[in-house]
Design an enzyme around this catalytic site. Structure first.
Site, mmCIF file in Angstrom:
data_model
loop_
_atom_site.group_PDB
_atom_site.id
_atom_site.type_symbol
_atom_site.label_atom_id
_atom_site.label_comp_id
_atom_site.label_asym_id
_atom_site.label_seq_id
_atom_site.Cartn_x
_atom_site.Cartn_y
_atom_site.Cartn_z
ATOM 1 C CG HIS A 278 -33.431 2.716 46.847
ATOM 2 N ND1 HIS A 278 -32.758 2.542 47.617
ATOM 3 C CD2 HIS A 278 -34.275 1.736 48.385
ATOM 4 C CE1 HIS A 278 -33.210 2.609 49.174
ATOM 5 N NE2 HIS A 278 -34.051 1.907 48.653
ATOM 6 C CG ASP B 262 -30.563 4.305 45.211
ATOM 7 O OD1 ASP B 262 -31.149 5.003 45.343
ATOM 8 O OD2 ASP B 262 -29.884 2.844 46.353
ATOM 9 C CG HIS C 103 -34.762 0.825 60.728
ATOM 10 N ND1 HIS C 103 -35.183 -0.195 59.620
ATOM 11 C CD2 HIS C 103 -34.031 1.652 61.157
ATOM 12 C CE1 HIS C 103 -34.030 0.719 58.949
ATOM 13 N NE2 HIS C 103 -34.320 1.537 58.772
ATOM 14 C CG ASP D 34 -30.399 -2.189 55.536
ATOM 15 O OD1 ASP D 34 -29.664 -3.317 55.139
ATOM 16 O OD2 ASP D 34 -30.607 -1.526 55.340
ATOM 17 C CG ASP E 138 -32.097 5.518 60.203
ATOM 18 O OD1 ASP E 138 -31.616 4.775 61.032
ATOM 19 O OD2 ASP E 138 -33.346 5.013 59.633
ATOM 20 C CG ASP F 126 -29.229 5.854 58.225
ATOM 21 O OD1 ASP F 126 -29.855 4.900 59.508
ATOM 22 O OD2 ASP F 126 -30.278 5.894 56.979
ATOM 23 C CG ASP G 136 -29.456 1.628 54.593
ATOM 24 O OD1 ASP G 136 -29.023 3.097 54.439
ATOM 25 O OD2 ASP G 136 -30.027 0.771 55.163
HETATM 26 C C1 XLS Z 1 -34.567 4.069 55.898
HETATM 27 C C2 XLS Z 1 -33.728 2.085 55.228
HETATM 28 C C3 XLS Z 1 -33.937 2.333 53.199
HETATM 29 C C4 XLS Z 1 -33.897 0.566 53.174
HETATM 30 C C5 XLS Z 1 -33.947 0.288 51.848
HETATM 31 O O1 XLS Z 1 -34.688 3.901 56.597
HETATM 32 O O2 XLS Z 1 -33.074 1.595 56.084
HETATM 33 O O3 XLS Z 1 -32.559 2.686 53.379
HETATM 34 O O4 XLS Z 1 -32.664 -0.263 54.187
HETATM 35 O O5 XLS Z 1 -35.113 0.885 50.922
HETATM 36 NI NI NI Z 2 -32.172 -0.263 55.834
HETATM 37 NI NI NI Z 3 -32.327 3.119 58.061
#
Ligand code: XLS
Ligand code: NI
Ligand code: NI
Length: 445
Positions: free
Chosen positions: A109, A112, A279, A304, A315, A317, A347
């Site tokens: 982004h 970042d 997600h 991702d 989330d 991750d 991600d």
């Molecule tokens: C957040 C998203 C984000 C997107 C990019 O949950 O996964 O990281 O991939 O903005």
């Molecule tokens: Ni993402």
């Molecule tokens: Ni995410």
């Protein structure tokens, strides 16, 4: 062989030269056990199949802060006070990491790479400096940009949304940031441009004109698409669904919802999906379900990669480690023809208490090895097992005779009535789910 991709002479990861494939019997934790980038799988290298990418935000910016505590990770590249000097050091570290891992892509982004300044023009100036720096880095390392995106969710100005903000001035601000990031993505040769609508939703329906907000989102994406195409962007625009978090409800809820939206606003020729495991599960779908739904519409783009937690409803991750889940995903991806412009972007973040720099390596190695195994297993299932045949057989009554006529639209409801009376009660046919599951287990080896 020593690789030196840092512009300065600093190294951030002195404990490893290069992570290479050593095979499943190696005890070296800094090696790939399954990911052998040049290994051919169905005529294509693993590297080209998987197109791995590192997420800048989690790996080089995220210090482990959560709603209950501050960051835990002291990054040696995050000591400078000056924002551009800090950004350069962080980029040195990023390219050193990505190169040592032998990962072909990265994603970021705008914020970042370098912090926003107090005005749009000043922010753009900072970003220009960093684009020149990134260009040099990309050239020296061969690492490419999988996708760029603008962060339209962190800054307080976006608290009521970006493209769906009730205040037009905020929408305009978001437009300016997107325009700049599309330019940046084009300049760095990015393969895709991503939209994840983190704040494009609502916290309460009481104060929300949902119809108007969704129309604004449609219009916003149309003019972003038009701008990108006018400027010569030939990659895919990707939309990344998520049902909620940070909003109570995100408009890009899941693939099925977004397909309708894309078609309504005439975006389906330029947009594809960027699908994230965690997600999908937040939306009460499996990852494979989301992939299949996108593939059915011819809109599968990129992923991702991460995983959620069975017990936690947010989330998390985490890095992907679930071989069964990824095999199911790779089956869908391979049958859909694999990645074109897309790839596997991690991600994912190391846990808050994974505070050694080595952990960043272990996390990516684990994710890449799991994907490599899933790729091999799924490929073998499709090539060698009766999986496809068994599935096709379930539908064989539509391959000829009246079933075929139905598929071709040549039967009326009255015809069905007549056929049913003539044939009597249908014979029972097993769905054989356990057999399908056993095939996956059999090929996990
Ligand atoms: C957040 C998203 C984000 C997107 C990019 O949950 O996964 O990281 O991939 O903005
Ligand atoms: Ni993402
Ligand atoms: Ni995410």
């Amino acid at each position: 062989m020593s690789i030196n991709v840092t512009v300065g002479d600093k190294t951030y990861f002195p404990f490893v030269e290069k992570v290479s494939y050593e095979g499943a019997d190696s005890d070296n934790p800094m090696s790939y056990k399954y990911y052998d980038e040049n290994r051919l799988v169905g005529g294509k290298t693993m590297k080209d199949h998987l197109r791995f990418s590192v997420a800048y935000w989690h790996s080089f910016c995220g210090t482990g802060a959560d709603p209950f505590g501050v960051g835990t990770k002291d990054f040696p590249w995050a000591v400078q006070q000056n924002p551009v000097a800090l950004a350069k050091e962080r980029m040195d570290a990023a390219f050193e990491f990505v190169s040592k891992m032998g990962i072909p892509f990265y994603c970021f982004h705008d914020v970042d790479v370098v912090d926003e300044a107090t005005t749009i023009l000043e922010s753009e100036k900072r970003m220009r400096t960093m684009v020149d720096y990134a260009k040099e880095k990309q050239k020296a390392s061969g690492v490419k940009l999988l996708w760029g995106t603008s962060n339209l969710f962190s800054h307080p100005r976006y608290m009521n949304g970006a493209a769906t903000n009730p205040d037009f001035q905020v929408l305009a601000h978001a437009g300016a940031r997107v325009k700049d990031m599309i330019d940046v993505t084009i300049e760095l040769g990015g393969a895709n441009y991503v939209f994840w609508g983190g704040r494009e939703g609502y916290l309460s329906l009481l104060n929300t004109d949902m119809k108007r907000e969704i129309e604004h989102l449609g219009r916003f994406l149309q003019i972003a698409r038009d701008y990108g195409r006018k400027m010569g962007f030939r990659g895919d625009f990707l939309i990344e669904p998520k049902p909620c978090e940070p909003t109570k409800h995100q408009y890009d809820y899941d693939v099925a919802t977004v397909i309708t939206f894309l078609r309504q606003y005439g975006l389906e020729k330029d947009f594809r999906f960027n699908l994230e495991t965690n997600h999908a599960t937040l939306a009460n779908h499996t990852f494979a379900h989301e992939l299949q739904t996108a593939a059915n519409a011819g809109l599968f783009g990129s992923i991702d990669a991460n995983r959620g937690d069975e017990q936690n409803g947010w989330d998390t991750d985490q890095f992907p480690t679930n071989l069964f889940e990824l095999t199911e995903a790779m089956l869908v991806i391979l049958e859909a023809g694999g990645f074109a412009n897309g790839g596997v972007n991690f991600d994912a973040k190391t846990r808050r208490n994974s505070t050694d720099l080595e952990d960043l390596f272990y996390a990516h190695i684990g994710g890449m090895d799991t994907f490599a195994r899933a790729l091999l297993i799924a490929h073998n299932i499709l090539e060698k097992s009766p999986y496809k045949k068994l599935r096709a057989e379930r539908y064989s009554s539509y391959d000829s005779g009246k079933g075929k006529e139905f598929e071709e639209g040549r039967l009326t409801l009255t015809d069905l009535h007549k056929i049913a009376i003539e044939s009597g009660e249908p014979m029972q046919k097993s769905g054989k789910q356990e057999l399908f599951e056993n095939i996956i287990n059999q090929y996990i080896r």
